[in-house]
Design a protein around this motif. Structure first.
Motif, mmCIF file in Angstrom:
data_model
loop_
_atom_site.group_PDB
_atom_site.id
_atom_site.type_symbol
_atom_site.label_atom_id
_atom_site.label_comp_id
_atom_site.label_asym_id
_atom_site.label_seq_id
_atom_site.Cartn_x
_atom_site.Cartn_y
_atom_site.Cartn_z
ATOM 1 N N ILE A 17 31.857 34.844 64.140
ATOM 2 C CA ILE A 17 31.060 34.729 62.982
ATOM 3 C C ILE A 17 31.530 33.787 61.933
ATOM 4 O O ILE A 17 32.506 34.283 61.320
ATOM 5 C CB ILE A 17 30.565 35.888 62.223
ATOM 6 C CG1 ILE A 17 29.987 36.970 63.382
ATOM 7 C CG2 ILE A 17 29.646 35.518 61.077
ATOM 8 C CD1 ILE A 17 29.553 38.373 62.979
ATOM 9 N N ASP A 18 30.880 32.754 61.832
ATOM 10 C CA ASP A 18 31.595 31.730 60.600
ATOM 11 C C ASP A 18 30.457 32.097 59.484
ATOM 12 O O ASP A 18 29.196 31.684 59.573
ATOM 13 C CB ASP A 18 31.344 30.127 60.887
ATOM 14 C CG ASP A 18 32.644 29.855 62.002
ATOM 15 O OD1 ASP A 18 33.685 30.661 61.694
ATOM 16 O OD2 ASP A 18 32.595 28.971 62.681
ATOM 17 N N ALA A 19 30.962 32.254 58.410
ATOM 18 C CA ALA A 19 30.058 32.711 57.360
ATOM 19 C C ALA A 19 29.924 31.778 56.099
ATOM 20 O O ALA A 19 29.600 32.102 55.046
ATOM 21 C CB ALA A 19 30.257 34.078 56.663
ATOM 22 N N SER A 74 30.956 32.141 49.887
ATOM 23 C CA SER A 74 30.228 32.138 48.389
ATOM 24 C C SER A 74 29.243 33.702 48.349
ATOM 25 O O SER A 74 28.943 33.963 47.125
ATOM 26 C CB SER A 74 29.437 31.291 48.005
ATOM 27 O OG SER A 74 28.438 30.907 48.832
ATOM 28 N N GLY A 75 28.906 34.061 49.400
ATOM 29 C CA GLY A 75 28.221 35.565 49.597
ATOM 30 C C GLY A 75 29.164 36.735 49.211
ATOM 31 O O GLY A 75 30.400 36.414 49.246
ATOM 32 N N ASP A 76 28.702 37.568 49.130
ATOM 33 C CA ASP A 76 29.341 39.086 49.001
ATOM 34 C C ASP A 76 29.798 39.765 50.345
ATOM 35 O O ASP A 76 30.698 40.486 50.228
ATOM 36 C CB ASP A 76 28.887 39.956 48.057
ATOM 37 C CG ASP A 76 27.706 40.650 48.459
ATOM 38 O OD1 ASP A 76 27.025 39.872 49.800
ATOM 39 O OD2 ASP A 76 27.015 41.490 48.054
ATOM 40 N N ARG A 77 29.247 39.179 51.338
ATOM 41 C CA ARG A 77 29.860 40.043 52.696
ATOM 42 C C ARG A 77 29.765 38.784 53.938
ATOM 43 O O ARG A 77 28.592 38.099 53.818
ATOM 44 C CB ARG A 77 28.972 41.128 53.120
ATOM 45 C CG ARG A 77 27.361 40.799 53.381
ATOM 46 C CD ARG A 77 26.478 42.183 53.104
ATOM 47 N NE ARG A 77 26.130 41.904 51.842
ATOM 48 C CZ ARG A 77 25.044 42.234 51.372
ATOM 49 N NH1 ARG A 77 24.458 43.285 51.717
ATOM 50 N NH2 ARG A 77 24.565 42.198 50.021
ATOM 51 N N ILE A 78 30.421 38.989 54.955
ATOM 52 C CA ILE A 78 30.612 38.387 55.999
ATOM 53 C C ILE A 78 29.736 39.140 57.120
ATOM 54 O O ILE A 78 29.030 38.546 57.922
ATOM 55 C CB ILE A 78 31.830 37.923 56.478
ATOM 56 C CG1 ILE A 78 32.645 37.162 55.513
ATOM 57 C CG2 ILE A 78 32.001 37.561 57.986
ATOM 58 C CD1 ILE A 78 34.222 37.002 55.813
ATOM 59 N N LEU A 79 30.123 40.484 57.261
ATOM 60 C CA LEU A 79 29.339 41.337 58.197
ATOM 61 C C LEU A 79 28.797 42.645 57.383
ATOM 62 O O LEU A 79 29.510 43.112 56.804
ATOM 63 C CB LEU A 79 30.332 41.910 59.256
ATOM 64 C CG LEU A 79 29.983 42.561 60.513
ATOM 65 C CD1 LEU A 79 28.687 41.762 61.415
ATOM 66 C CD2 LEU A 79 30.899 42.691 61.408
ATOM 67 N N LYS A 123 26.722 51.235 56.781
ATOM 68 C CA LYS A 123 27.685 51.902 57.528
ATOM 69 C C LYS A 123 29.231 51.077 57.742
ATOM 70 O O LYS A 123 30.206 51.626 57.397
ATOM 71 C CB LYS A 123 27.249 52.280 58.937
ATOM 72 C CG LYS A 123 26.238 53.430 58.910
ATOM 73 C CD LYS A 123 26.569 54.352 58.314
ATOM 74 C CE LYS A 123 25.336 55.471 58.258
ATOM 75 N NZ LYS A 123 25.642 56.736 57.355
ATOM 76 N N LEU A 124 29.155 49.810 57.600
ATOM 77 C CA LEU A 124 30.133 49.114 57.646
ATOM 78 C C LEU A 124 30.154 47.703 57.036
ATOM 79 O O LEU A 124 29.003 46.932 57.037
ATOM 80 C CB LEU A 124 30.686 48.849 59.075
ATOM 81 C CG LEU A 124 31.891 47.756 59.228
ATOM 82 C CD1 LEU A 124 33.235 48.555 59.162
ATOM 83 C CD2 LEU A 124 31.678 47.298 60.691
ATOM 84 N N ARG A 125 30.943 47.461 56.139
ATOM 85 C CA ARG A 125 30.964 45.983 55.442
ATOM 86 C C ARG A 125 32.260 45.245 55.475
ATOM 87 O O ARG A 125 33.229 45.635 55.473
ATOM 88 C CB ARG A 125 30.565 46.176 54.042
ATOM 89 C CG ARG A 125 30.700 44.881 52.978
ATOM 90 C CD ARG A 125 30.419 45.295 51.617
ATOM 91 N NE ARG A 125 29.060 45.485 51.513
ATOM 92 C CZ ARG A 125 28.236 45.135 50.713
ATOM 93 N NH1 ARG A 125 28.584 44.023 49.848
ATOM 94 N NH2 ARG A 125 27.282 45.488 50.631
ATOM 95 N N VAL A 126 31.993 43.958 55.874
ATOM 96 C CA VAL A 126 33.290 43.215 55.769
ATOM 97 C C VAL A 126 32.949 42.141 54.913
ATOM 98 O O VAL A 126 32.217 41.397 54.712
ATOM 99 C CB VAL A 126 33.699 42.352 57.016
ATOM 100 C CG1 VAL A 126 34.949 41.730 56.914
ATOM 101 C CG2 VAL A 126 33.908 43.706 58.330
ATOM 102 N N GLY A 127 33.657 42.119 53.600
ATOM 103 C CA GLY A 127 33.475 41.433 52.529
ATOM 104 C C GLY A 127 34.003 40.005 52.499
ATOM 105 O O GLY A 127 34.801 39.722 53.448
ATOM 106 N N ALA A 128 33.369 39.234 51.880
ATOM 107 C CA ALA A 128 33.876 37.667 51.950
ATOM 108 C C ALA A 128 35.413 37.429 51.673
ATOM 109 O O ALA A 128 36.029 36.485 52.002
ATOM 110 C CB ALA A 128 32.835 36.943 51.018
#
Length: 141
Positions: free
Chosen positions: A72-74, A78-83, A93-98
């Motif tokens: 995933i190329d996000a 500049s956003g607060d999350r990638i996933l 349930k799960l967050r991968v932040g920028a």
């Protein structure tokens, strides 16, 4: 409107100037909003998949033994999350932040891995640095 019952063999490009609906929403193209729906005729995102069964909605498989899975190329981070993974009720349930911070049951991770809840580890845990324990703990060393 063109209604085709049977196979169509095309040797060139098919151009559709308006929305396209294949098999009552199996594949839907919303031309005005520039969105594609699979399993839905009202896509809310650039690509919107909906599955109405207990099975998985998406399978991404690489059939080679040395192939990769999912990338995933996000954008420019500049956003607060990638996933972000949510349950069916929209609970995160799960967050991968920028910035690379990962939260499990935690929408605002402040560490590389930030878990809210019980963590169970089977195997070794190696520490290379300090171990900070807050609250009541039973620690056998």
């Amino acid at each position: 409107m063109v209604d085709i019952d049977g196979a169509v063999d095309m040797a060139s490009t098919l151009t559709v100037a308006d929305d396209a609906n294949f098999d009552s929403g199996t594949l839907f193209v919303d031309a005005s909003a520039d969105r594609v729906g699979i399993g839905t005729t009202s896509p809310s995102y650039k690509l919107h998949l909906t599955e109405a069964s207990t099975d998985f909605a998406v399978l991404i498989a690489n059939s080679t033994s040395s192939g990769n899975g999912l990338k995933i190329d996000a954008g420019d981070n500049s956003g607060d999350r990638i996933l972000q993974l949510n349950d069916k009720d929209g609970n995160e349930k799960l967050r991968v932040g920028a910035t690379g911070l990962v939260g499990i049951n935690n929408a605002s991770p402040s560490s590389t891995l930030d878990v809210t809840g019980t963590l169970a580890v089977s195997g070794n845990v190696d520490f290379n640095g300090d171990l900070d324990v807050e609250g009541t703990s039973n620690l056998d060393v």
